[in-house]
Design a protein around this motif. Structure first.
Motif, short mmCIF file in Angstrom:
data_model
loop_
_atom_site.label_atom_id
_atom_site.label_comp_id
_atom_site.label_asym_id
_atom_site.label_seq_id
_atom_site.Cartn_x
_atom_site.Cartn_y
_atom_site.Cartn_z
N ILE A 71 -5.06 5.77 -6.30
CA ILE A 71 -5.10 4.25 -6.20
C ILE A 71 -3.89 3.62 -6.66
O ILE A 71 -3.22 2.96 -5.91
CB ILE A 71 -6.03 3.67 -7.45
N ARG A 72 -3.15 4.11 -7.72
CA ARG A 72 -1.79 3.45 -8.07
C ARG A 72 -0.84 3.62 -7.03
O ARG A 72 0.00 2.66 -6.41
CB ARG A 72 -1.20 4.34 -9.23
N ASP A 73 -0.62 4.80 -6.20
CA ASP A 73 0.16 5.12 -5.03
C ASP A 73 -0.01 4.09 -3.87
O ASP A 73 0.67 3.62 -3.41
CB ASP A 73 0.40 6.52 -4.92
N LEU A 74 -1.54 3.96 -3.62
CA LEU A 74 -1.58 3.07 -2.42
C LEU A 74 -1.46 1.58 -2.84
O LEU A 74 -0.91 0.90 -1.95
CB LEU A 74 -3.14 3.28 -2.13
N VAL A 75 -1.65 1.35 -3.95
CA VAL A 75 -1.27 -0.11 -4.35
C VAL A 75 -0.04 -0.42 -4.22
O VAL A 75 0.68 -1.30 -3.77
CB VAL A 75 -1.82 -0.51 -5.74
N ARG A 76 0.83 0.44 -4.77
CA ARG A 76 2.35 0.27 -4.84
C ARG A 76 2.95 0.59 -3.33
O ARG A 76 3.94 -0.22 -3.15
CB ARG A 76 3.05 1.50 -5.54
N GLU A 77 2.26 1.17 -2.46
CA GLU A 77 2.69 1.28 -1.07
C GLU A 77 2.00 -0.19 -0.17
O GLU A 77 2.43 -0.26 0.87
CB GLU A 77 2.23 2.55 -0.51
N GLY A 78 1.44 -1.00 -0.91
CA GLY A 78 0.83 -2.26 -0.25
C GLY A 78 -0.40 -1.92 0.69
O GLY A 78 -0.55 -2.67 1.46
N GLU A 79 -1.08 -0.62 0.36
CA GLU A 79 -2.08 -0.31 1.24
C GLU A 79 -3.43 -0.87 0.32
O GLU A 79 -3.26 -0.79 -0.80
CB GLU A 79 -2.15 1.29 1.49
N PRO A 80 -4.63 -0.79 0.97
CA PRO A 80 -5.70 -1.22 0.17
C PRO A 80 -6.16 0.15 -0.54
O PRO A 80 -6.26 0.97 -0.01
CB PRO A 80 -6.70 -1.60 1.28
N ALA A 81 -6.66 -0.08 -1.84
CA ALA A 81 -7.33 1.01 -2.56
C ALA A 81 -8.57 0.74 -2.70
O ALA A 81 -9.09 -0.12 -3.21
CB ALA A 81 -6.71 1.20 -3.66
#
Length: 85
Positions: A71-81
């Motif tokens: 979740i953290r990695d997706l959010v940091r990449e600007g992707e929806p989690a």
């Protein structure tokens, strides 16, 4: 750079820390971890708050640590989690 979190080694969970320190296992609540991760998957605001307040080491189970990290990695990449990602 290596940082210690409350005396824990990087990536070390509560159980590993307790074992290394010969201390009793700290309190944990699997249900609370599930609720936190579920909220983070449902709400972008909850995900942002969770990322700001928690680290993967705050989760007792290895599986929950992996879900939080994803979740953290997706959010940091600007992707929806969310549940689909």
């Amino acid at each position: 750079r290596v940082e210690r979190v409350e005396g824990r080694m990087p990536g070390e969970g509560a159980a590993g820390f307790a074992k290394r320190m010969n201390a009793p296992l700290p309190p944990q609540s699997i249900e609370s971890e599930q609720a936190t991760l579920g909220a983070m998957l449902i709400s972008a605001k909850a995900a942002a708050a969770g990322i700001a307040l928690l680290t993967d080491c705050d989760f007792y189970t290895q599986g929950h640590r992996h879900v939080f990290s994803a979740i953290r990695d997706l959010v940091r990449e600007g992707e929806p989690a969310d549940i689909q990602t």
